[in-house]
Design an enzyme around this catalytic site. Structure first.
Site, PDB file in Angstrom:
ATOM      1  N   GLY A  30     -58.232 -72.917  60.739  1.00 43.12           N
ATOM      2  CA  GLY A  30     -59.009 -74.148  60.943  1.00 43.12           C
ATOM      3  C   GLY A  30     -59.941 -74.338  59.747  1.00 43.12           C
ATOM      4  CB  ALA A  31     -59.647 -72.812  56.379  1.00 37.27           C
ATOM      5  CB  ILE A 140     -65.887 -70.570  65.900  1.00 38.04           C
ATOM      6  CG1 ILE A 140     -66.426 -69.362  65.116  1.00 38.04           C
ATOM      7  CG2 ILE A 140     -66.798 -71.782  65.722  1.00 38.04           C
ATOM      8  CD1 ILE A 140     -66.462 -69.541  63.601  1.00 38.04           C
ATOM      9  CG  ASN A 142     -67.564 -74.831  71.867  1.00 38.94           C
ATOM     10  OD1 ASN A 142     -67.927 -73.814  72.438  1.00 38.94           O
ATOM     11  ND2 ASN A 142     -68.311 -75.474  70.970  1.00 38.94           N
ATOM     12  CG  ASP A 173     -76.034 -70.166  71.632  1.00 35.11           C
ATOM     13  OD1 ASP A 173     -76.081 -71.393  71.473  1.00 35.11           O
ATOM     14  OD2 ASP A 173     -75.051 -69.585  72.119  1.00 35.11           O
ATOM     15  NE  ARG A 176     -78.081 -75.393  67.745  1.00 33.90           N
ATOM     16  CZ  ARG A 176     -76.823 -75.571  68.151  1.00 33.90           C
ATOM     17  NH1 ARG A 176     -76.378 -74.967  69.230  1.00 33.90           N
ATOM     18  NH2 ARG A 176     -76.023 -76.374  67.481  1.00 33.90           N
ATOM     19  CG  HIS A 200     -71.700 -71.266  72.668  1.00 31.75           C
ATOM     20  ND1 HIS A 200     -72.917 -71.393  72.028  1.00 31.75           N
ATOM     21  CD2 HIS A 200     -70.931 -72.267  72.166  1.00 31.75           C
ATOM     22  CE1 HIS A 200     -72.878 -72.401  71.178  1.00 31.75           C
ATOM     23  NE2 HIS A 200     -71.683 -72.962  71.242  1.00 31.75           N
TER      24      HIS A 200
END
Ligand code: NAD
Ligand code: LMR
Length: 339
Positions: A30-31, A140, A142, A173, A176, A200
């Site tokens: 997914g680069a 990564i 979702n 998370d 942040r 997440h």
């Protein structure tokens, strides 16, 4: 006589050349996406990476050609979207990062991405299980609460599951939570490290502010917790339909990969929060749970328990466990129904 500074820089140089001698191939699936491109850029700047393999269903050779001109030593390879190219991208990889999949638009939850991303992650997990069964797999895409169980089920079905090598990336998370408390307390965010546990998405993200020595009360505490739990929505709203967090996520993903490489190369006491196969709340239906995890050459070295928390945090945790167990079950069920 050498000054302390000269000695320190010599030691640094020596340890740098020692670590850079270790070949570490890192693959990004997914680069060419919003996360994939800056993540690949940051990995190219990391001297611990010797080969960077970039795969996407579009544009990966172009991204690789661009990043490949950066004057750091690592070799950059771009791969077309064919099964044999995907196999080649994965072969010999020590770390496989997967940010492939669609991002949210305003009004969507992460779970709304399930229908599209579950099969993308399942198919990439199959390729990883076949061609890089011993790699550390960093998810990564979702909804992480479900895509990690999906990956685990695929690896189990192929007889190569190693719970110590599968990680849901929840670093953002903590990034942040640390940034937001520094804004409230006027401190240097680099010195903040707020523990965040759970999963997440929304209410499954549980910041444990009490463990950092800070105490916020009433509305201030509610609004801090809400901002950490829904920080992703802030970005989704601000981007107005053009996607979700990409740049801060690239930083978080690169930080997690760097921690794994450091631990693999012998550094001790490397601790990162991450969503892993965990004994902590299996009795509550949560086979996977994010907490602080000590990393080592074999991946997960030690899973830290949640530790002492306040009654307020316990209530957050109870809500988290209810939601999380459903997200996990949904991922497991998906692979059973659509292997
Ligand atoms: P994006 O649409 O910009 O990029 C996704 C990339 O994946 C695209 O380049 C696309 O071509 C590629 N892709 C799609 N299917 C593929 C396949 N089968 N094989 C290889 N590549 C494929 O999206 P983005 O903003 O980079 O976000 C990617 C994912 O990361 C989303 O699911 C998003 O929700 C998630 N995300 C997670 C976190 C986290 O904290 N874990 C943070 C931000 C975003
Ligand atoms: C985030 O936390 O920024 C990501 O999970 C992307 C999103 O959908 O919010």
């Amino acid at each position: 006589m050498f000054s302390a500074r000269q000695i320190f820089s010599q030691v640094q140089r020596r340890s740098f050349s020692a670590s850079s001698r270790q070949a570490s191939k890192v693959t990004v699936l997914g680069a060419a996406g919003g996360i994939g491109q800056p993540l690949s850029l940051l990995l190219k700047l990391n001297p611990r990476v010797s080969t960077l393999a970039l795969y996407d269903i579009r544009l990966a050779p172009g991204v690789a050609a661009d990043i490949g001109h950066i004057n750091t030593k690592s070799e950059v390879q771009g791969f077309d979207a064919t099964p044999s190219a995907l196999a080649e991208a994965l072969k010999g990889s020590e770390i496989v990062l997967i940010p492939a999949g669609v991002p949210r638009k305003p009004g969507m939850t992460r779970d709304d991405l399930f229908n599209t991303n579950a099969s993308i992650v399942r198919d990439l997990a199959k390729a990883a299980a076949d061609h890089a069964p011993e790699a550390n797999i960093l998810i990564i895409s979702n909804p992480v609460n479900s895509t990690v169980p999906i990956t685990a089920e695929v690896f189990k079905s192929k007889g190569v599951y190693n719970p110590k090598r599968l990680f849901g990336v929840t670093t953002l998370d903590v990034v942040r939570a640390s940034r937001f408390i520094s804004q409230l307390k006027n401190t240097d965010p680099a010195n903040e490290n707020i523990t965040v546990v759970g999963g997440h998405s929304g209410a499954t993200i549980v910041p444990l502010l009490s463990q950092s020595g800070y105490s916020l009360e009433g509305e201030k505490l509610d609004s801090y917790v809400n901002r950490v739990q829904f920080g992703g929505d802030e970005v989704v709203q601000a981007k107005g339909g053009a996607g979700s967090a990409t740049l801060s996520m690239a930083m978080a993903g690169a930080r997690f990969a760097e921690s794994l490489l450091k631990a693999a190369q012998g550094q001790k006491n490397v601790v990162e929060p991450t969503f892993v196969d965990s004994p902590l709340y299996k009795d509550k239906g949560c086979e996977y749970f994010a907490s602080n995890v000590e990393l080592g050459p074999n991946g997960v070295e030690k899973i830290h328990p949640v530790g002492k928390i306040t009654d307020y945090e316990q209530k957050l945790l109870d809500v988290c466990l209810g939601d999380l167990s459903k997200n996990i079950a949904k991922g497991v069920q998906f692979v059973k129904e659509k292997p």
